[in-house]
Write a protein that holds these residues in place. Structure first.
Motif: not given
Length: 100
Positions: A78-100
């Protein structure tokens, strides 16, 4: 795999964002196990802050799959987002939530 999505709204899109907000939320909620956390990026940290984009951490099979998910988001179609969206690969390593 996990991905961080940072999608800024195009200038002047606040009314459009509000008009399509529920469809946007329903879309992501219809994808069980995909969104780990998501929400609006805000203009500042006051009670008067306005949305200026969205940020997500999602789980998808590939970068291409993450791109397809974002492309189907009503805020994209619907054109809310501009054309500059970023998608980055993430490797969770710290925090209260991370994959098991």
């Amino acid at each position: 795999m996990f991905f961080v999505i940072l999608a800024s709204d195009r200038p002047g899109a606040l009314e459009l964002r509000l008009a399509h907000r529920q469809r946007h939320i329903d879309y992501w909620n219809s994808l069980p196990g995909v969104v780990r956390i998501g929400g609006a990026m805000l203009s500042d940290d006051t009670g008067e802050a306005t949305p200026k984009g969205s940020a997500f951490i999602i789980e998808a099979g590939s970068l291409e799959a993450a791109r397809a998910l974002l492309a189907a988001d009503p805020f994209t179609t619907e054109g809310v987002f501009g054309g500059d969206a970023r998608i980055e690969v993430l490797r969770p390593g710290i925090g209260d939530w991370k994959p098991g």
